[in-house]
Each structure stands twice: as structure tokens, then as C-alpha cells.
Scaffold this motif. Sequence first.
Motif, PDB file in Angstrom:
ATOM      1  N   GLU A 193       6.330   8.430  -2.458  1.00 32.92           N
ATOM      2  CA  GLU A 193       7.219   9.424  -3.294  1.00 32.92           C
ATOM      3  C   GLU A 193       7.134   9.414  -4.679  1.00 32.92           C
ATOM      4  O   GLU A 193       7.049  10.200  -5.465  1.00 32.92           O
ATOM      5  N   ARG A 194       7.056   8.128  -5.236  1.00 37.28           N
ATOM      6  CA  ARG A 194       7.107   8.010  -6.756  1.00 37.28           C
ATOM      7  C   ARG A 194       5.675   8.326  -7.129  1.00 37.28           C
ATOM      8  O   ARG A 194       5.522   8.887  -8.003  1.00 37.28           O
ATOM      9  N   VAL A 195       4.587   8.062  -6.247  1.00 34.86           N
ATOM     10  CA  VAL A 195       3.284   8.512  -6.768  1.00 34.86           C
ATOM     11  C   VAL A 195       3.281  10.050  -6.667  1.00 34.86           C
ATOM     12  O   VAL A 195       2.821  10.583  -7.561  1.00 34.86           O
ATOM     13  N   ALA A 196       3.737  10.823  -5.841  1.00 33.09           N
ATOM     14  CA  ALA A 196       3.744  12.171  -5.658  1.00 33.09           C
ATOM     15  C   ALA A 196       4.545  12.870  -6.909  1.00 33.09           C
ATOM     16  O   ALA A 196       4.319  13.889  -7.525  1.00 33.09           O
ATOM     17  N   ARG A 197       5.574  12.175  -7.376  1.00 33.60           N
ATOM     18  CA  ARG A 197       6.400  12.817  -8.418  1.00 33.60           C
ATOM     19  C   ARG A 197       5.721  12.370  -9.787  1.00 33.60           C
ATOM     20  O   ARG A 197       5.804  13.418 -10.708  1.00 33.60           O
ATOM     21  N   TYR A 198       5.276  10.996 -10.002  1.00 36.37           N
ATOM     22  CA  TYR A 198       4.839  10.684 -11.412  1.00 36.37           C
ATOM     23  C   TYR A 198       3.520  10.515 -11.766  1.00 36.37           C
ATOM     24  O   TYR A 198       3.135  10.267 -12.952  1.00 36.37           O
ATOM     25  N   ALA A 199       2.572  10.000 -10.782  1.00 32.80           N
ATOM     26  CA  ALA A 199       1.320   9.577 -10.931  1.00 32.80           C
ATOM     27  C   ALA A 199       0.094  10.796 -11.137  1.00 32.80           C
ATOM     28  O   ALA A 199       0.252  11.790 -10.465  1.00 32.80           O
ATOM     29  N   ASP A 200      -0.679  10.570 -11.921  1.00 30.59           N
ATOM     30  CA  ASP A 200      -1.821  11.117 -12.136  1.00 30.59           C
ATOM     31  C   ASP A 200      -2.907  10.651 -11.456  1.00 30.59           C
ATOM     32  O   ASP A 200      -3.920  11.267 -11.182  1.00 30.59           O
ATOM     33  N   GLY A 201      -2.626   9.451 -10.665  1.00 28.21           N
ATOM     34  CA  GLY A 201      -3.829   8.645  -9.911  1.00 28.21           C
ATOM     35  C   GLY A 201      -2.991   7.686  -9.282  1.00 28.21           C
ATOM     36  O   GLY A 201      -2.038   7.243  -9.533  1.00 28.21           O
ATOM     37  N   TYR A 202      -3.796   7.248  -8.055  1.00 28.50           N
ATOM     38  CA  TYR A 202      -3.182   5.939  -7.324  1.00 28.50           C
ATOM     39  C   TYR A 202      -4.255   4.948  -7.379  1.00 28.50           C
ATOM     40  O   TYR A 202      -5.506   5.106  -6.672  1.00 28.50           O
ATOM     41  N   GLN A 203      -4.072   3.718  -7.638  1.00 28.89           N
ATOM     42  CA  GLN A 203      -4.783   2.692  -7.774  1.00 28.89           C
ATOM     43  C   GLN A 203      -4.163   1.542  -6.505  1.00 28.89           C
ATOM     44  O   GLN A 203      -3.168   1.342  -6.555  1.00 28.89           O
ATOM     45  N   ILE A 204      -5.290   1.132  -5.622  1.00 25.34           N
ATOM     46  CA  ILE A 204      -4.903   0.252  -4.437  1.00 25.34           C
ATOM     47  C   ILE A 204      -5.869  -0.677  -4.312  1.00 25.34           C
ATOM     48  O   ILE A 204      -7.017  -0.505  -4.669  1.00 25.34           O
ATOM     49  N   THR A 205      -5.638  -1.841  -4.088  1.00 26.93           N
ATOM     50  CA  THR A 205      -6.406  -3.183  -4.002  1.00 26.93           C
ATOM     51  C   THR A 205      -6.982  -3.267  -2.353  1.00 26.93           C
ATOM     52  O   THR A 205      -6.316  -3.475  -1.611  1.00 26.93           O
ATOM     53  N   THR A 206      -8.217  -2.765  -2.245  1.00 22.48           N
ATOM     54  CA  THR A 206      -8.693  -2.728  -1.012  1.00 22.48           C
ATOM     55  C   THR A 206     -10.161  -2.572  -0.970  1.00 22.48           C
ATOM     56  O   THR A 206     -10.618  -1.897  -1.939  1.00 22.48           O
ATOM     57  N   ARG A 207     -10.809  -2.635  -0.048  1.00 32.87           N
ATOM     58  CA  ARG A 207     -12.089  -1.967   0.232  1.00 32.87           C
ATOM     59  C   ARG A 207     -12.433  -1.474   1.682  1.00 32.87           C
ATOM     60  O   ARG A 207     -13.544  -1.245   2.075  1.00 32.87           O
ATOM     61  N   SER A 208     -11.147  -1.248   2.403  1.00 37.35           N
ATOM     62  CA  SER A 208     -11.133  -0.621   3.587  1.00 37.35           C
ATOM     63  C   SER A 208     -11.297   0.877   3.420  1.00 37.35           C
ATOM     64  O   SER A 208     -10.304   1.510   3.058  1.00 37.35           O
ATOM     65  N   ALA A 209     -12.210   1.522   4.288  1.00 40.56           N
ATOM     66  CA  ALA A 209     -12.323   2.848   4.365  1.00 40.56           C
ATOM     67  C   ALA A 209     -10.908   3.440   5.222  1.00 40.56           C
ATOM     68  O   ALA A 209     -10.470   4.521   4.581  1.00 40.56           O
ATOM     69  N   LEU A 228       7.369  19.378  -2.738  1.00 43.03           N
ATOM     70  CA  LEU A 228       6.440  19.523  -3.916  1.00 43.03           C
ATOM     71  C   LEU A 228       5.125  20.182  -3.758  1.00 43.03           C
ATOM     72  O   LEU A 228       4.728  19.775  -2.438  1.00 43.03           O
ATOM     73  N   PRO A 229       4.786  20.945  -4.269  1.00 43.56           N
ATOM     74  CA  PRO A 229       3.524  21.601  -4.186  1.00 43.56           C
ATOM     75  C   PRO A 229       2.291  20.591  -4.226  1.00 43.56           C
ATOM     76  O   PRO A 229       2.402  19.703  -4.936  1.00 43.56           O
ATOM     77  N   HIS A 230       1.416  20.521  -3.413  1.00 48.07           N
ATOM     78  CA  HIS A 230       0.288  19.451  -3.099  1.00 48.07           C
ATOM     79  C   HIS A 230      -0.461  19.575  -4.592  1.00 48.07           C
ATOM     80  O   HIS A 230      -0.816  20.590  -4.900  1.00 48.07           O
ATOM     81  N   ARG A 231      -0.968  18.429  -5.040  1.00 54.74           N
ATOM     82  CA  ARG A 231      -1.780  18.534  -6.059  1.00 54.74           C
ATOM     83  C   ARG A 231      -2.924  17.152  -6.057  1.00 54.74           C
ATOM     84  O   ARG A 231      -2.532  16.542  -5.358  1.00 54.74           O
ATOM     85  N   GLU A 232      -3.919  17.456  -6.652  1.00 56.70           N
ATOM     86  CA  GLU A 232      -4.822  16.333  -6.433  1.00 56.70           C
ATOM     87  C   GLU A 232      -4.652  14.884  -7.152  1.00 56.70           C
ATOM     88  O   GLU A 232      -4.042  14.765  -8.248  1.00 56.70           O
ATOM     89  N   ILE A 233      -4.434  13.916  -6.318  1.00 57.43           N
ATOM     90  CA  ILE A 233      -4.094  12.597  -6.655  1.00 57.43           C
ATOM     91  C   ILE A 233      -5.308  11.656  -6.521  1.00 57.43           C
ATOM     92  O   ILE A 233      -5.806  11.390  -5.320  1.00 57.43           O
ATOM     93  N   PRO A 234      -6.506  11.599  -7.608  1.00 52.11           N
ATOM     94  CA  PRO A 234      -7.522  10.643  -7.467  1.00 52.11           C
ATOM     95  C   PRO A 234      -7.004   9.301  -6.871  1.00 52.11           C
ATOM     96  O   PRO A 234      -5.915   8.910  -7.153  1.00 52.11           O
TER      97      PRO A 234
END
Length: 338
Positions: A193-209, A228-234
Motif C-alpha cells: 500500500e505504501r508503494v501504491a501511494r507513494y512510489a514511482d517504482g518498486y525495487q526488489i532483491t530477487t532473480r525469481s520470475a 486508487l486508480p491503477h498506474r504503472e509501477i515499474p
Amino acid sequence: MTTSFGFTVSQRASLIGGDPLKDLIRLGAQAEQSEFIDTIWVGDSLTVKPRPDAIVLLGALASLTERVRLGVACMATFPVRDPIQFALQWSSLDNLSDGRSLLAVCNGTQKAGGGSEIEGGYFGGITDPERPLRLEENIRIVRALWTGETVDFDGEFTSFRDLRITPTVQQPAPIWIAGMPAFNTKLGDRFFERVARYADGYQITTRSASVIAAAREQISAAFDRLGLPHREIPIAAYTGVAVGEDRAKTLATVGGFLDGYYGRGAFAPERLGFAGAFGSLDETVEQLVELVESGVDHISLRLLSLDTRAQFDLLVSEVLPAVAAATPIASAALQAVR
């Protein structure tokens, strides 16, 4: 979907037997010459895993580069830094780099040994539960100050009146949020929810599809819960890379590097394989191709070896060209990270 790549300057390596800091920074600048690298990242920590300061190093890289975006993976100290001072520091960096800054922030919680609680004690007694709350408030503060307008702010942790800073950022400076919470938990839901509210992108430590796919579902569900309306979060995958004679020998090298970096035993042997793409050249390329095919927008690669120069040369001259030949990766397009 086209994936772009970044290179991480692991500045803590200079403190654990790796190359001198100046050489690591020059290597970061050299990465810009690769047609496949769009971003240069540095790490961040004040006391939990000490290293040279991220903003200082990004300033140096800004002066040595012209094209790549410059970011922190991730700014773990963002919740404990003074947000007003940070807003000025980052806007100055953004001006120095002609608008190429990319800020990825995270809670910086380190449970092992109470590291982040101890660190928070040096900054007025900031507790681990406060960190995500401060992160949200600090995002609101820096974004308000970066407008160049005079700002009044009443927050839980910071309040001020009639404050205006200059210089401001040259364009809306992207702020990404980094982290890997347990999915489908109360804390995980709150994180996304924090990502959806505030972020322009999301970074995660993984190599798993599969993890990348699940993260997209978590972000979508968070938009729905919040109404909230969906928006693109790379999504950017932060992952290690190391090339060796074969996977077993390379994993042994990686294990030694991670023991020096995080402390002995921080990564159990059975978990080492999840820390990145490792093995022979063909094995490493195959693992990165799988990650690209997951649909991830950006991959930031961190060399998990003290033999930095040799690994860097392999990365830019053999690994990335081979991945590009097999998959649709970007050639210095910056399209996934804006």
C-alpha cells in the motif's frame, strides 16, 4: 516489454579487502560506456554495514558521467536522515547530474544484532517500528520542498513553516521504494500500500520470475484495497552476479564475499543460490535471461566478488551482450527507469 540494466558500485567492498574507493568509482563511470547499462547505483548505510557516504559518491559519479541515471540501492538511512537537509542534498545532486537522479528508499531495518535499533539510537532514538512511518513522511516532505514553493508542514516527526529550498530538482525526481516483505501478510499488505501511494517504482532483491509476478499482483491488490486508480509501477530487480569456472566453485567465492560483506553466516549455504545469477558464463547468462523473460523492467547488477575488474570486464564484454542476443533488453534507452 523491454528490460534495461544497471550496474551497482559496491563501495563497502573497499573496506573489506576490495579495490580502493577511487578505482570503484572509476569503474562505475566506465560502466556508462556500455550500450546496455542505463543506471549506476551505490549502496547506503551509516552504521549497520558502514561504507562511504552514498550522496558524496553519487556527486563524484555525476561529474564523471553524462548519460546514465544515478541512484541508491537502496537509501536505507532515509528514515533517520533529516528530511530538510536531505531534500537540499538530493536536489543539489539532481542539478549536478542534469536531472539524472533516481532515489530508491527503504526502511533500513536490520534485525540481526539489533543493528538498525542501535543506529536509530544515534539519531534521537528512532525505533524500528518508526522507520516506515518516517519514510512516508520524509517522502512527503522532500517532494513538497522540491517544488520550489514555500512550504508549511505539520508532521508526526517533523514540522516547519515558511521553508523554501534552492536549488530545486530539475524535473520531478523519481522516488522508488525498495523492500521484500512477506507476501499476503499484514505487514506485506501495508508495504505494498505504501508503494501504491507513494512510489514511482518498486525495487526488489530477487532473480525469481515467480517472485516478480507475485509482486505485480501484490501492487495491483494494494491499489484495489486503497480504492486508487491503477498506474504503472515499474519493477527493478536488484541481484548479484558472478562468473566462474562452474556454479559450485562460483558459489564458494560468492559465499566468501557475502561473509565479509554481511558477517559470517548471514547467508546460509542453501540460500546462496537465491542471491543472484552465478556459475559459468553460460549458466549466468541463462539465469539472467530467465529474469528478463519474467517481464521485469530493470535489473541492477552487483558484482559479488572482490575481483572487481575481471568480473566487470566479463559482465560488459560477454555477459550482457549474450543476454541481449537472447532477449529484448534495452540499449541505453532509459525507458524503464524514468
